[in-house]
Scaffold this motif. Structure first.
Motif, PDB file in Angstrom:
ATOM      1  N   GLU A 117      -0.129  -0.388 -10.026  1.00 38.96           N
ATOM      2  CA  GLU A 117       0.472  -1.157  -8.941  1.00 38.96           C
ATOM      3  C   GLU A 117       0.099  -2.639  -9.023  1.00 38.96           C
ATOM      4  N   ILE A 118       0.948  -3.464  -8.410  1.00 39.01           N
ATOM      5  CA  ILE A 118       0.543  -4.808  -8.011  1.00 39.01           C
ATOM      6  C   ILE A 118       0.430  -4.753  -6.493  1.00 39.01           C
ATOM      7  N   ILE A 119      -0.772  -4.994  -6.001  1.00 37.59           N
ATOM      8  CA  ILE A 119      -1.019  -4.999  -4.558  1.00 37.59           C
ATOM      9  C   ILE A 119      -1.368  -6.420  -4.160  1.00 37.59           C
ATOM     10  N   THR A 120      -0.794  -6.902  -3.071  1.00 37.47           N
ATOM     11  CA  THR A 120      -1.147  -8.235  -2.598  1.00 37.47           C
ATOM     12  C   THR A 120      -1.823  -8.175  -1.238  1.00 37.47           C
ATOM     13  N   LEU A 121      -2.729  -9.110  -1.048  1.00 37.54           N
ATOM     14  CA  LEU A 121      -3.421  -9.286   0.230  1.00 37.54           C
ATOM     15  C   LEU A 121      -3.067 -10.684   0.721  1.00 37.54           C
ATOM     16  N   ILE A 122      -2.356 -10.747   1.848  1.00 36.85           N
ATOM     17  CA  ILE A 122      -1.932 -12.041   2.375  1.00 36.85           C
ATOM     18  C   ILE A 122      -2.635 -12.318   3.706  1.00 36.85           C
ATOM     19  N   LEU A 148      -8.134  -8.949 -10.857  1.00 36.50           N
ATOM     20  CA  LEU A 148      -8.186  -9.555  -9.530  1.00 36.50           C
ATOM     21  C   LEU A 148      -7.768 -11.017  -9.649  1.00 36.50           C
ATOM     22  N   LEU A 149      -6.732 -11.410  -8.925  1.00 29.41           N
ATOM     23  CA  LEU A 149      -6.215 -12.785  -8.994  1.00 29.41           C
ATOM     24  C   LEU A 149      -6.361 -13.460  -7.635  1.00 29.41           C
ATOM     25  N   ASP A 150      -7.080 -14.586  -7.604  1.00 32.43           N
ATOM     26  CA  ASP A 150      -7.328 -15.293  -6.347  1.00 32.43           C
ATOM     27  C   ASP A 150      -6.546 -16.603  -6.323  1.00 32.43           C
ATOM     28  N   GLU A 151      -5.489 -16.638  -5.529  1.00 30.26           N
ATOM     29  CA  GLU A 151      -4.657 -17.833  -5.327  1.00 30.26           C
ATOM     30  C   GLU A 151      -4.183 -18.460  -6.646  1.00 30.26           C
ATOM     31  N   PRO A 152      -3.473 -17.698  -7.490  1.00 32.31           N
ATOM     32  CA  PRO A 152      -3.035 -18.265  -8.775  1.00 32.31           C
ATOM     33  C   PRO A 152      -2.047 -19.420  -8.652  1.00 32.31           C
ATOM     34  N   SER A 153      -1.382 -19.569  -7.498  1.00 29.14           N
ATOM     35  CA  SER A 153      -0.391 -20.649  -7.357  1.00 29.14           C
ATOM     36  C   SER A 153      -1.006 -21.949  -6.834  1.00 29.14           C
ATOM     37  N   LEU A 154      -2.296 -21.916  -6.474  1.00 29.58           N
ATOM     38  CA  LEU A 154      -2.928 -23.046  -5.780  1.00 29.58           C
ATOM     39  C   LEU A 154      -2.818 -24.351  -6.575  1.00 29.58           C
ATOM     40  N   GLY A 155      -2.201 -25.359  -5.956  1.00 26.37           N
ATOM     41  CA  GLY A 155      -2.152 -26.693  -6.533  1.00 26.37           C
ATOM     42  C   GLY A 155      -1.214 -26.866  -7.708  1.00 26.37           C
ATOM     43  N   LYS A 200       4.707  -9.358 -16.071  1.00 23.22           N
ATOM     44  CA  LYS A 200       4.730  -8.893 -17.464  1.00 23.22           C
ATOM     45  C   LYS A 200       3.429  -8.183 -17.825  1.00 23.22           C
ATOM     46  N   ILE A 201       2.306  -8.760 -17.396  1.00 23.39           N
ATOM     47  CA  ILE A 201       0.994  -8.146 -17.649  1.00 23.39           C
ATOM     48  C   ILE A 201       0.954  -6.747 -17.039  1.00 23.39           C
ATOM     49  N   ASN A 202       1.514  -6.626 -15.843  1.00 26.50           N
ATOM     50  CA  ASN A 202       1.544  -5.344 -15.143  1.00 26.50           C
ATOM     51  C   ASN A 202       2.478  -4.347 -15.830  1.00 26.50           C
ATOM     52  N   GLU A 203       3.679  -4.793 -16.160  1.00 28.04           N
ATOM     53  CA  GLU A 203       4.690  -3.875 -16.698  1.00 28.04           C
ATOM     54  C   GLU A 203       4.455  -3.516 -18.158  1.00 28.04           C
ATOM     55  N   GLU A 204       4.085  -4.507 -18.974  1.00 26.08           N
ATOM     56  CA  GLU A 204       3.973  -4.269 -20.415  1.00 26.08           C
ATOM     57  C   GLU A 204       2.572  -3.863 -20.846  1.00 26.08           C
ATOM     58  N   ASN A 205       1.555  -4.438 -20.212  1.00 28.73           N
ATOM     59  CA  ASN A 205       0.172  -4.083 -20.573  1.00 28.73           C
ATOM     60  C   ASN A 205      -0.338  -2.906 -19.756  1.00 28.73           C
ATOM     61  N   GLY A 206       0.368  -2.595 -18.652  1.00 27.22           N
ATOM     62  CA  GLY A 206      -0.075  -1.513 -17.784  1.00 27.22           C
ATOM     63  C   GLY A 206      -1.292  -1.864 -16.951  1.00 27.22           C
ATOM     64  N   THR A 207      -1.555  -3.180 -16.795  1.00 22.93           N
ATOM     65  CA  THR A 207      -2.719  -3.621 -16.024  1.00 22.93           C
ATOM     66  C   THR A 207      -2.417  -3.579 -14.531  1.00 22.93           C
ATOM     67  N   THR A 208      -3.282  -2.944 -13.768  1.00 24.60           N
ATOM     68  CA  THR A 208      -3.167  -2.924 -12.316  1.00 24.60           C
ATOM     69  C   THR A 208      -3.639  -4.282 -11.782  1.00 24.60           C
ATOM     70  N   VAL A 209      -2.938  -4.806 -10.765  1.00 25.24           N
ATOM     71  CA  VAL A 209      -3.232  -6.157 -10.282  1.00 25.24           C
ATOM     72  C   VAL A 209      -3.483  -6.148  -8.773  1.00 25.24           C
ATOM     73  N   PHE A 210      -4.570  -6.799  -8.384  1.00 23.56           N
ATOM     74  CA  PHE A 210      -4.886  -7.031  -6.967  1.00 23.56           C
ATOM     75  C   PHE A 210      -4.778  -8.534  -6.752  1.00 23.56           C
ATOM     76  N   LEU A 211      -3.734  -8.945  -6.041  1.00 23.52           N
ATOM     77  CA  LEU A 211      -3.357 -10.348  -5.928  1.00 23.52           C
ATOM     78  C   LEU A 211      -3.633 -10.878  -4.525  1.00 23.52           C
ATOM     79  N   VAL A 212      -4.478 -11.901  -4.437  1.00 23.52           N
ATOM     80  CA  VAL A 212      -4.687 -12.626  -3.187  1.00 23.52           C
ATOM     81  C   VAL A 212      -3.899 -13.928  -3.298  1.00 23.52           C
TER      82      VAL A 212
END
Length: 235
Positions: free
Chosen positions: A28-33, A157-164, A179-191
């Motif tokens: 999954e890609i899960i986001t915390l907003i 775990l990604l913390d504010e990748p769009s910042l600035g 792409k990382i999620n779909e092709e590499n199969g990496t689960t992502v927790f996105l803040v």
């Protein structure tokens, strides 16, 4: 894959997280907003062992993370890209990538993964001998993500990748996250503070206010939720 159960985290006497429950499934890609200061970064720091929770349980693939050092947590398969990128500015791109693979002992696999990250971010290959501190903000974010991928995480775990970053670069970064999620199969927790973009990228989302989870649902449902639209989407 990851379970947070009743997590309470403090900075001294100040409670930052209150009974936080989050579940992330494999793939999954899960986001915390949430707003600034809601506790989103503290949640990631609790998972990665940088700011250990005072009570509650964090389980990764059924194994308890409470009491584990950040280094051990990386070895188990969790890697964090911190807010503000925090690359090594005086090291070259190649040296930063080598630092990401520091705990690994498979030279052939490391070489393959360097080629993998260069295929994701061709600009890094072109500039691989350049010092990290001389890169643009967007290129530094690409390097920070690539450095984390060199640890070959199963959970990123990604913390504010769009910042600035400029809108065009943000679009590119988020395409790569998918792409990382779909092709590499990496689960992502996105803040991410850009709630609209985060929910359009993720499968499910959680909303955090004052250190508490106030809402969780599919991204589609959260995007159409009137309270979320008013508070976080500017609609």
């Amino acid at each position: 894959m990851l379970e947070l159960k009743g997590i309470n985290t403090y900075y001294g006497n100040i409670q930052a997280l209150r009974n936080v429950d989050i579940t992330i499934n494999v793939g999954e890609i899960i986001t915390l907003i949430g707003a600034n200061g809601a506790g989103k970064t503290t949640t990631l720091m609790s998972v990665s062992g940088v700011v250990p929770p005072r009570s509650g349980e964090i389980l990764f693939e059924g194994k308890k993370l409470n009491g584990c050092s950040p280094e051990k947590i990386v070895k188990m398969g969790i890697c964090q890209v911190p807010e503000g990128r925090l690359i090594f500015p005086e090291l070259t791109i190649m040296e930063n990538l080598d630092m990401g693979a520091f705990l690994r002992e498979d030279p052939a696999g490391i070489k393959d993964d360097i080629e993998m990250v260069f295929s994701l971010f061709p600009i890094l290959k072109e500039r691989r001998r350049q010092e990290g501190g001389t890169l643009s903000g967007g290129e530094q974010q690409m390097l920070a993500i690539s450095r984390a991928l060199m640890a070959r995480p199963r959970l990123l775990l990604l913390d504010e990748p769009s910042l600035g970053l400029a809108p065009l670069i943000i679009k590119q970064i988020f395409e790569i996250i998918k792409k990382i999620n779909e092709e590499n199969g990496t689960t992502v927790f996105l803040v991410e503070q850009n709630a609209n973009l985060a929910l359009k990228t993720a499968h499910r989302g959680y909303v955090m206010e004052n250190g508490e989870i106030t809402l969780s649902d599919t991204s589609e449902n959260l995007l159409s939720n009137e309270d979320v639209k008013k508070a976080y989407l500017g609609l």
